[in-house]
Design an enzyme around this catalytic site. Sequence first.
Site, PDB file in Angstrom:
ATOM      1  N   TRP A 263      12.163  41.080  15.664  1.00 32.00           N
ATOM      2  CA  TRP A 263      11.383  40.433  17.052  1.00 32.00           C
ATOM      3  C   TRP A 263      11.429  41.777  18.055  1.00 32.00           C
ATOM      4  CZ3 TRP A 263       9.223  35.964  16.995  1.00 32.00           C
ATOM      5  CH2 TRP A 263       9.615  35.004  15.811  1.00 32.00           C
TER       6      TRP A 263
ATOM      7  N   GLU B 236       2.643  11.876  47.089  1.00 28.63           N
ATOM      8  CA  GLU B 236       2.645  11.305  48.366  1.00 28.63           C
ATOM      9  C   GLU B 236       3.532   9.752  48.514  1.00 28.63           C
ATOM     10  OE1 GLU B 236      -1.576  12.918  47.904  1.00 28.63           O
ATOM     11  OE2 GLU B 236       0.472  12.676  46.646  1.00 28.63           O
TER      12      GLU B 236
ATOM     13  N   SER C 153       7.041  43.088  13.515  1.00 30.25           N
ATOM     14  CA  SER C 153       7.145  42.687  14.831  1.00 30.25           C
ATOM     15  C   SER C 153       8.077  41.884  15.303  1.00 30.25           C
ATOM     16  CB  SER C 153       5.672  42.092  15.412  1.00 30.25           C
ATOM     17  OG  SER C 153       5.372  40.797  14.494  1.00 30.25           O
TER      18      SER C 153
ATOM     19  N   LEU D 216       3.097  27.365  15.331  1.00 27.21           N
ATOM     20  CA  LEU D 216       2.506  27.414  16.532  1.00 27.21           C
ATOM     21  C   LEU D 216       2.716  25.761  17.243  1.00 27.21           C
ATOM     22  CD1 LEU D 216      -1.116  28.848  16.022  1.00 27.21           C
ATOM     23  CD2 LEU D 216       1.009  30.046  16.851  1.00 27.21           C
TER      24      LEU D 216
ATOM     25  N   ARG E 116       8.775  23.277  20.491  1.00 22.45           N
ATOM     26  CA  ARG E 116      10.115  23.511  19.955  1.00 22.45           C
ATOM     27  C   ARG E 116      11.165  22.934  21.001  1.00 22.45           C
ATOM     28  NH1 ARG E 116       9.260  29.334  17.259  1.00 22.45           N
ATOM     29  NH2 ARG E 116       7.319  28.739  16.501  1.00 22.45           N
TER      30      ARG E 116
ATOM     31  N   GLU F 159      -2.235  33.096  21.981  1.00 17.32           N
ATOM     32  CA  GLU F 159      -1.150  34.128  21.540  1.00 17.32           C
ATOM     33  C   GLU F 159      -1.337  35.105  20.119  1.00 17.32           C
ATOM     34  OE1 GLU F 159       2.705  32.249  20.259  1.00 17.32           O
ATOM     35  OE2 GLU F 159       2.800  31.246  22.160  1.00 17.32           O
TER      36      GLU F 159
ATOM     37  N   THR G 265      -4.209  36.736  12.871  1.00 16.66           N
ATOM     38  CA  THR G 265      -2.856  36.341  13.104  1.00 16.66           C
ATOM     39  C   THR G 265      -2.285  35.305  12.113  1.00 16.66           C
ATOM     40  OG1 THR G 265      -2.609  36.905  15.230  1.00 16.66           O
ATOM     41  CG2 THR G 265      -1.315  35.272  14.699  1.00 16.66           C
TER      42      THR G 265
ATOM     43  N   HIS H 229       1.847   9.187  42.377  1.00 13.36           N
ATOM     44  CA  HIS H 229       1.648  10.582  42.829  1.00 13.36           C
ATOM     45  C   HIS H 229       2.774  11.005  44.116  1.00 13.36           C
ATOM     46  CE1 HIS H 229      -2.998  10.712  41.995  1.00 13.36           C
ATOM     47  NE2 HIS H 229      -2.154  10.275  40.675  1.00 13.36           N
TER      48      HIS H 229
END
Length: 377
Positions: A179, A61, A177, A213, A216, A296, A205, A59
Amino acid sequence: MGVDEAAVGAVERRYLRRALTLARRGRYGVSPNPMVGAVVVRGDEVVGEGWHRRVGGDHAEIEALAQAGGKARGATLFVTLEPCDHHGRTPPCSKAVVAAGVRRVVVCHRDPDPRVAGRGLARLAAAGIDVAVGGLAEEALRLNLRFLIPRVLGRPAVTLKWAMSLDGKIATREGDSQWISSPAGRKWGVQLREENDAIVVGIGTALADDPRLNRRLDLASGTIARVVMDRKLRLPPTAKMLRQQGPVWVYTEHRAVAARRALEAAGARVQVLPKVEPKSVLADLVGRGVAGVLVEGGGAIAAAFVEAGCYDRVAVNCAPLLIGGQEALGPLAGKGAAVLRRAPRLDKLRARRCGEDLILEGLRQGCLQDLLSNVDG
């Protein structure tokens, strides 16, 4: 021992800000743990720094105290989150802080995790360490939505993301769409995938774009889960996302055995729910250990999350492009608000340039207040 901004002076805030900067370095490797940064200061000298780099690693600390060594005795430790007080993958940080001989500890806010919830600070105070809680608390909360929202609201933290033209269109009237966003804007978009555990789209979609999806950029370890909200179980077994590494979870109300078996044979995990809606899907995802969700999908799925109030952050790529047309699609479908006073507003809106585009990010109104009420105790 609640959050008290007045308890932390301007100089101490400077060190907390440095700790927050360090904490951000862990954004791709620590989920479902929080991003935490720590700074050890003796006099006016920074003698140790650290941040939580990856799940299972030291961690913040512990890193900072190790770097400080003997100089930690009598020093002040600045840390963005209350030190843990339980055995998890690593030993309690609170005990290490006491053993190091630190004189004062300044934290941004308490940890709402029931295994901590003030116990770490109480251990420090019982050992005679001066403890101050406050200073940049909202900044620290905003940094760790992915960690805090599941513990406070019982669901994953949800980010709604879309790219749109300057006149608020996500596609032309013909559905074109790609881009809207610039190359820099598209990179920003896939970076969001590296920061989340799952990405959610609607069946519209999935059918229209057949997206992969996937991650990358190789910034986060492991793969991202792909989630499709598909009431009638229309996702084809040939979908590209099923040929990528990582799980694909399909939520449906349809009980057709043949369609389910075909998808499962292609690698999907099909979950039948009484009603496929944001609340039920998020409830199932948090039970699977998902802390952060990126939505998304198109306008219908985004509107469903907004109407249900199941979102925490809105991240928009606004391109210097004018599409126009009454039939061109906008980012939120559905009925929408009938009157402005009922339209959801965002808090803490931020804007910055990204290549040719403008990135806008805001929080659900009341989001930080929901969190503050659980860490201010």
